[in-house]
Enzyme design. Structure first.
Site, PDB file in Angstrom:
ATOM      1  N   HIS A 208       4.408   7.097   2.317  1.00 42.84           N
ATOM      2  CA  HIS A 208       3.929   5.857   2.921  1.00 42.84           C
ATOM      3  C   HIS A 208       3.764   6.005   4.443  1.00 42.84           C
ATOM      4  O   HIS A 208       2.761   5.596   5.022  1.00 42.84           O
ATOM      5  CB  HIS A 208       4.923   4.745   2.570  1.00 42.84           C
ATOM      6  CG  HIS A 208       4.526   3.387   3.052  1.00 42.84           C
ATOM      7  ND1 HIS A 208       5.378   2.310   2.978  1.00 42.84           N
ATOM      8  CD2 HIS A 208       3.406   2.909   3.611  1.00 42.84           C
ATOM      9  CE1 HIS A 208       4.777   1.241   3.465  1.00 42.84           C
ATOM     10  NE2 HIS A 208       3.574   1.575   3.867  1.00 42.84           N
TER      11      HIS A 208
ATOM     12  N   GLU B   2       0.843   8.046   5.196  1.00 40.86           N
ATOM     13  CA  GLU B   2      -0.382   7.263   4.966  1.00 40.86           C
ATOM     14  C   GLU B   2      -0.745   6.461   6.228  1.00 40.86           C
ATOM     15  O   GLU B   2      -1.894   6.406   6.641  1.00 40.86           O
ATOM     16  CB  GLU B   2      -0.173   6.338   3.763  1.00 40.86           C
ATOM     17  CG  GLU B   2      -1.308   5.359   3.498  1.00 40.86           C
ATOM     18  CD  GLU B   2      -0.821   3.931   3.484  1.00 40.86           C
ATOM     19  OE1 GLU B   2      -1.195   3.179   4.398  1.00 40.86           O
ATOM     20  OE2 GLU B   2      -0.043   3.561   2.566  1.00 40.86           O
ATOM     21  N   HIS B   3       0.261   5.872   6.852  1.00 40.78           N
ATOM     22  CA  HIS B   3       0.011   5.162   8.113  1.00 40.78           C
ATOM     23  C   HIS B   3      -0.364   6.151   9.225  1.00 40.78           C
ATOM     24  O   HIS B   3      -1.262   5.896  10.013  1.00 40.78           O
ATOM     25  CB  HIS B   3       1.283   4.437   8.577  1.00 40.78           C
ATOM     26  CG  HIS B   3       1.537   3.141   7.894  1.00 40.78           C
ATOM     27  ND1 HIS B   3       1.685   1.968   8.592  1.00 40.78           N
ATOM     28  CD2 HIS B   3       1.667   2.808   6.590  1.00 40.78           C
ATOM     29  CE1 HIS B   3       1.916   0.983   7.752  1.00 40.78           C
ATOM     30  NE2 HIS B   3       1.914   1.457   6.527  1.00 40.78           N
TER      31      HIS B   3
ATOM     32  N   GLU C  46       5.341   4.805  13.503  1.00 44.29           N
ATOM     33  CA  GLU C  46       4.994   4.323  12.162  1.00 44.29           C
ATOM     34  C   GLU C  46       6.181   4.355  11.210  1.00 44.29           C
ATOM     35  O   GLU C  46       6.269   3.558  10.301  1.00 44.29           O
ATOM     36  CB  GLU C  46       3.843   5.148  11.586  1.00 44.29           C
ATOM     37  CG  GLU C  46       2.558   5.060  12.384  1.00 44.29           C
ATOM     38  CD  GLU C  46       2.009   3.638  12.489  1.00 44.29           C
ATOM     39  OE1 GLU C  46       2.037   2.915  11.468  1.00 44.29           O
ATOM     40  OE2 GLU C  46       1.560   3.259  13.590  1.00 44.29           O
TER      41      GLU C  46
ATOM     42  N   GLU D 118       8.058  -3.100   7.572  1.00 45.66           N
ATOM     43  CA  GLU D 118       7.227  -3.516   6.435  1.00 45.66           C
ATOM     44  C   GLU D 118       8.052  -3.504   5.149  1.00 45.66           C
ATOM     45  O   GLU D 118       8.026  -4.458   4.363  1.00 45.66           O
ATOM     46  CB  GLU D 118       6.033  -2.557   6.302  1.00 45.66           C
ATOM     47  CG  GLU D 118       5.103  -2.889   5.130  1.00 45.66           C
ATOM     48  CD  GLU D 118       4.073  -1.796   4.875  1.00 45.66           C
ATOM     49  OE1 GLU D 118       3.745  -1.034   5.802  1.00 45.66           O
ATOM     50  OE2 GLU D 118       3.597  -1.700   3.730  1.00 45.66           O
TER      51      GLU D 118
ATOM     52  N   ARG E 187     -12.209 -17.481 -26.828  1.00 45.52           N
ATOM     53  CA  ARG E 187     -13.115 -16.916 -27.806  1.00 45.52           C
ATOM     54  C   ARG E 187     -14.576 -17.206 -27.495  1.00 45.52           C
ATOM     55  O   ARG E 187     -15.452 -16.404 -27.792  1.00 45.52           O
ATOM     56  CB  ARG E 187     -12.752 -17.478 -29.173  1.00 45.52           C
ATOM     57  CG  ARG E 187     -13.380 -16.677 -30.267  1.00 45.52           C
ATOM     58  CD  ARG E 187     -12.719 -16.941 -31.588  1.00 45.52           C
ATOM     59  NE  ARG E 187     -13.600 -16.465 -32.634  1.00 45.52           N
ATOM     60  CZ  ARG E 187     -13.400 -16.691 -33.907  1.00 45.52           C
ATOM     61  NH1 ARG E 187     -12.349 -17.396 -34.291  1.00 45.52           N
ATOM     62  NH2 ARG E 187     -14.227 -16.223 -34.810  1.00 45.52           N
TER      63      ARG E 187
HETATM   64 ZN   LIG Z   1       2.335   0.194   4.873  1.00 44.57          ZN
END
Ligand SMILES: [Zn+2]
Length: 1094
Positions: A162, A165-166, A238, A260, A710
């Site tokens: 994570h 990723e940042h 981060e 976060e 339906r």
């Molecule tokens: Zn994040």
């Protein structure tokens, strides 16, 4: 359940003011197959979209196509003729002629196929030197999508995947600025820009409808992932670092992901979903928290971080995806540009060209021989209740599964939990033991599929046992024959309708397909496998017609007789927050104890250095490298939607939006409820929910739901409140209750008949059913307080300035929650008055007077015309006269007060808002005001509230219709400090001096917002709303021109107006008790509310 649904993602995708980057999953598609609306916390994520862009005008609904409400999602169609027929047409975009084996730009064509199921031409290429796979999908869709995905299995819960990723989005070789990603948000026409970390992969997707813009985005993303500038400072910012302002001060942990994830862990639903996945996979990577456990994030070292990138962010471990109507050779050319550079870099470094990709393969979890049960504490106040799920790991893997079984599982999932009439959901709700059903049901995104169902709001550990018994008991009775044909066909049709309609709402279709493809592709299997559904669905239909007990067998094998099952309980623990804080403090104290004066000094210096670095602006020459469009490249004309007024009349008005809908008819029936007396206003929200959920005089709600499933594609209610366009922001209130339905051509009559029956023959006598609906509504709202606290704060602030916004808050905010809590008691103590209130609401709402009916479709003449007159005449001509004293309509007189408020709830983070009305301080709003506000959000607030303050987001909102301006923060560790930042914003704007390039960037960003990509159903609906509120195309054009010609003075003027907000504005804070107590002196709250005492 594999992914915690972080609102950040949705948040980011819709409102480019907060970091998009996220590990999240979208609520609508947890299995990457079908839109899903069932978890309460995914409903809350969607609410953010409203909060972001369309404000309170829509209550609980996303304006751009995604259905907001789980319980109204039923859909179906047996009219396969139309849909399937439409699918056969090849795409109009040309695909270069090529044979398997041909090599282009270093890529060898390995497979080549026309895939009618998704109306696309799909090709698989492999890079000859690096082995990188690239899927090139050519489709008639201008919303072009690109994504790069890496297999990134974590080996612990320190959040390395994570944080990386940042981090890769914080500057790269070609784009050496602090956050290229933010620059793109400011100045691109993207329809999607984000990043997500999953338990086993990390994806970086972008989308745009403009080719040049699209390739700019691709360029920045490719450079980011393969050539990032990772430094210990990036990891500190981060990920995590220890902050110390002076040697004698208090140490604290800071970091974007750290904070976060603290926010994520504040939501019990999120914790439950994460745990429910982990416990099924104790022996594999899926047992870790890929997002990072706040308790473990500080253990992540720089070496581990670097190695993770080196091992997994390699082209041979990457999968590239292109989708849309752009030329294939451009795709291959762009990809090879970066791969060639990569090869050159590796050769320079003397490193081998490929890595051993088998190192990142996901191992299989060995099967359990007996079920398990585990319990975790969660942070709650003394009124907290239990939450629990029952979870299974299913047999086989996504790569081995045959498609027929996959289809059967999808249908089974819908059949068990999809609607309020689904037997498993219904049994849990009917048992009256908890507040709402949760758990994503079928999950197909991990290598081994899972199933998960549970409840929240359970009173005790014994109730958890009871819940589990109900789950097993219901499954057993279904396996033993309680499945009716009616139920099966309703679910089968729903699944079929959705797969064919493929309505992904605001989410790009290309990205939805990429995620589905990755379920197999990530594990080195055929990327197109799960994109097919027509043939296996037909095969499934035949087996059912032949009388085979497909679902009974599945229930037995996958659930009842499957010992790989774990029950997860979350127990409320009022001491937990205290313990966690103490643990954090102890850790910091231990750290300090080890440090001498010189070390402390150097930590203070580090803190200052990092802060200075964050504050230093990017050099202009570096910023200039980010590829951007120019104002001259933008379309000067506003995008219009063709609208035909079929009937313009004092009573019903009928609109038709002729748009290509592939044979689907979208119908929006809007009833004017402006006659509603003020005392009934709070009932409006629950009334709308109940209208389709209580049954009619002819059918109980279970049969009604199945009939909707339906014979239609679904019907859902939307309560709409806004105001007429007016230059002082004081236009008349506009109120409609929409029933929004969809159906295939030959089912239009059925759809209109059902709507007509619901309007003419409602029933309000089912006390138990209403109690269930109120309970569910209440539970959903409560969950949203934590996951979307900024929306709650925004609604609360807006309500202080305009009547329409006040009404929205009454029907969807804290006031509504208070009302629902009381209503639950009233249902028991005074049921008669509740039933009669609902009946009175119905009388006021259901009338032809002021109604508007909209059809969006390309088959109006065949589908709608034959039924129209009959339908219109079935709506009662006039509202029944009302009795009682409270006959004043709501809009007439409502006192509004600006005041400071705080709401205390068990949370580790805060949501801080401040706002006021710009019209009221004498300011005129133009297109240029929007531009200045956006710049303020993306620049100043981003840097100060997020980057320096450590909040997950900081931004502002300006509603040009009402004139209300708001500053908001999201998952914020601060309160006072954030208000200070807001109060310095006017000065910042007034002193601001931007180059022409920077102003142009801001212009591009706002035009990008204005030109949001919409699917046809949303285009027609939005155009209908503009028709109702008097927002003409001329006005929109005028506003666009104001944006295009914006200048520096516009920023200064907004600054002057905000100076008034600084002095006269009001503050609303939602957060933890300590934080609010500390801010009390400065903010002088007029009222402090406690969540548990509302
Ligand atoms: Zn994040």
């Amino acid at each position: 359940m594999a992914f915690v649904s972080l609102p950040g993602l949705i948040y980011r995708a819709s409102t480019p003011a907060v970091r998009v980057s996220d590990r999240a999953r979208l609520g609508w598609s947890r299995s990457a197959w079908l839109p899903r609306w069932r978890q309460s916390f995914s409903r809350s994520s969607r609410l953010e979209v409203n909060g972001g862009r369309r404000r309170s005008a829509f209550r609980n609904q996303q304006p751009n196509g995604g259905d907001g409400l789980r319980r109204v999602m039923s859909s179906a169609s047996a009219s396969s003729g139309t849909a399937a027929g439409a699918m056969q047409s090849p795409v109009s975009v040309s695909v270069p002629e090529r044979r398997v084996g041909d090599v282009v730009h270093g890529f060898r064509l390995e497979r080549d196929e026309w895939l009618p199921d998704v109306r696309s031409h799909v090709r698989l290429y492999r890079h000859q030197q690096l082995g990188t796979e690239l899927v090139s999908v050519t489709a008639d869709d201008e919303n072009k999508t690109f994504g790069v995905a890496f297999r990134t299995p974590p080996s612990d819960s320190r959040g390395v995947a994570h944080i990386l990723e940042h981090s890769v989005l914080c500057g790269s070789r070609k784009y050496p600025v602090k956050e290229p990603f933010v620059e793109l948000l400011k100045a691109s026409l993207n329809t999607f820009l984000n990043a997500m970390t999953f338990p086993d992969k990390t994806c970086y997707p972008v989308a745009s409808t403009n080719v040049a813009d699209f390739y700019n985005l691709v360029d920045v993303y490719m450079d980011a992932v393969f050539f990032p500038r990772l430094t210990p400072d990036v990891l500190a910012q981060e990920g995590h670092h220890v902050e110390l302002d002076d040697v004698h001060g208090e140490m604290s942990f800071k970091g974007v992901v750290y904070n976060e994830m603290k926010g994520v862990y504040s939501s019990p639903e999120s914790v439950l979903m994460t745990r429910s996945q982990q416990v099924l996979f104790p022996d594999t990577v899926y047992g870790h928290e890929s997002g990072g456990d706040p308790g473990e994030i500080p253990d992540l070292t720089w070496e581990q971080f670097q190695q993770f990138h080196e091992r997994f962010y390699h082209p041979s471990n990457a999968r590239l995806w292109f989708y849309g109507d752009d030329p294939e050779d451009m795709r291959l050319g762009k990809a090879s540009e970066f791969l060639d550079d990569y090869i050159a870099m590796r050769q320079r470094q003397g490193k081998s060209l490929t890595v051993d990709v088998s190192a990142s393969r996901i191992p299989l979890q060995p099967r359990f021989s007996a079920p398990r049960a585990v319990e975790f504490p969660y942070d709650a106040d003394d009124k907290g209740k239990y939450l629990a799920t029952v979870n299974w790991m299913l047999h086989g893997t996504t790569t081995e599964v045959d498609l027929e079984r996959m289809m059967a599982l999808l249908v089974l999932d819908h059949l068990l939990l999809g609607t309020s009439a689904s037997p498993l959901r219904k049994a849990l709700i009917d048992a009256d033991i908890g507040e709402d059903v949760l758990g994503p049901g079928l999950e197909t995104e991990l290598l081994q599929m899972t199933y998960s169902v549970g409840m929240k709001g359970l009173a005790s550990a014994a109730t958890v046992d009871r819940m589990e018994q109900i789950v097993h008991g219901t499954l057993r009775s279904l396996a033993e024959g309680a499945l009716t044909e009616d139920l099966v066909l309703s679910s089968l049709n729903t699944v079929e309708f959705r797969l064919r309609e493929n309505n992904t709402g605001a989410f790009p279709k290309g990205l939805a397909l990429m995620l589905r493809s990755l379920s197999t592709w990530l594990h080195d299997d055929d990327p197109t496998k799960l994109l097919r559904f027509e043939r296996p669905l037909q095969a499934l239909r035949q087996r059912l017609q032949a009388g085979e007990d497909v679902f009974q067998q599945l229930i037995r094998r996958e659930l009842l007789d499957n010992p790989h099952r774990v029950r997860v309980t979350l127990r409320p623990d009022p001491e937990m927050a205290k313990r966690m804080r103490a643990a954090e403090r102890a850790r910091l104290d231990a750290l300090r104890a080890k440090m001498g004066e010189p070390e402390l000094q150097s930590l203070v210096q580090d803190t200052q250095r990092l802060r200075a670095k964050q504050e230093a602006p990017d050099p202009p020459e570096a910023l200039a490298k980010i590829p951007v469009l120019h104002v001259a490249d933008l379309e000067p004309r506003v995008k219009t939607v063709p609208r035909k007024v079929i009937r313009e009349h004092a009573d019903v008005q009928v609109l038709w939006h002729p748009l290509a809908t592939n044979g689907v008819v979208y119908a929006d029936v809007g009833l004017d409820w402006s006659r509603l007396p003020a005392d009934l206003l709070p009932f409006m929200g629950i009334y709308a929910e109940a209208l389709l959920e209580m049954g009619t005089q002819r059918q109980d709600y279970v049969s009604l739901q199945r009939r909707i499933g339906r014979y239609t594609g679904g019907i859902r209610p939307v309560v709409y409140v806004s105001q007429q366009v007016d230059e002082r922001g004081r236009g008349a209130v506009v109120q409609r209750l929409f029933l929004r339905g969809k159906a295939m051509v030959n089912q239009t009559g059925d759809l209109l008949q059902i709507v007509s029956e619901v309007l003419n023959e409602p029933r309000w006598d089912n006390r138990e059913r209403l109690r269930q609906l109120v309970m569910e509504e209440k539970a959903g709202l409560e969950a949203r307080l934590v996951t979307s606290g900024h929306v709650v704060v925004a609604n609360r602030l807006r309500a202080q300035y305009r009547v329409s916004d006040w009404m929205s808050e009454q029907m969807g905010g804290i006031s509504y929650l208070r009302f629902l809590r009381q209503l639950l008691q009233r249902i028991d103590s005074d049921w008669e008055s509740v039933a009669s209130a609902l009946a009175r609401v119905h009388q006021c709402v259901v009338t032809r007077q002021g109604a508007v009916v909209n059809f969006t479709t390309d088959v109006y003449d065949e589908a709608v015309k034959p039924h129209l007159n009959e339908f219109l005449s079935s709506i009662p001509a006039a509202a029944a006269s009302m009795d009682g004293p409270a006959d004043t309509p709501v809009g007439a007189a409502t006192p509004l007060h600006a005041r400071n408020e705080a709401l205390v709830l068990p949370a580790q983070v805060n949501y801080v808002g401040k706002g006021g009305n710009l019209y009221d301080v004498g300011y005129s709003i133009t297109g240029a005001s929007l531009l200045a506000a956006k710049h303020l959000g993306n620049g100043y607030l981003w840097e100060n509230v997020r980057v320096k303050g450590g909040a997950y987001g900081g931004f502002c909102r300006l509603d040009p219709r009402t004139g209300t301006f708001l500053y908001l923060s999201y998952r914020d560790p601060n309160v006072d400090k954030t208000i200070e930042v807001y109060d310095q914003a006017p000065a910042h704007l007034q002193q601001l001096s931007l180059s022409r390039e920077e102003v142009e960037k801001a212009i591009i960003g706002v035009i990008g917002d204005m030109d949001t990509y919409q699917l046809p159903d949303v285009k027609g609906y939005s155009s209908t709303l503009r028709y109702l509120t008097g927002e003409t195309d001329e006005l929109r054009q005028q506003r666009r021109e104001q944006v295009l010609s914006a200048r520096m003075e516009d920023f200064q003027k907004l600054g002057e107006a905000l100076e008034e907000i600084r002095k006269r504005g009001s503050v609303v804070v939602l957060g933890g008790g300590d934080a609010i107590e500390k801010s009390r002196q400065r903010l002088q709250y007029d009222e402090v509310m406690k969540f548990s005492e509302l």
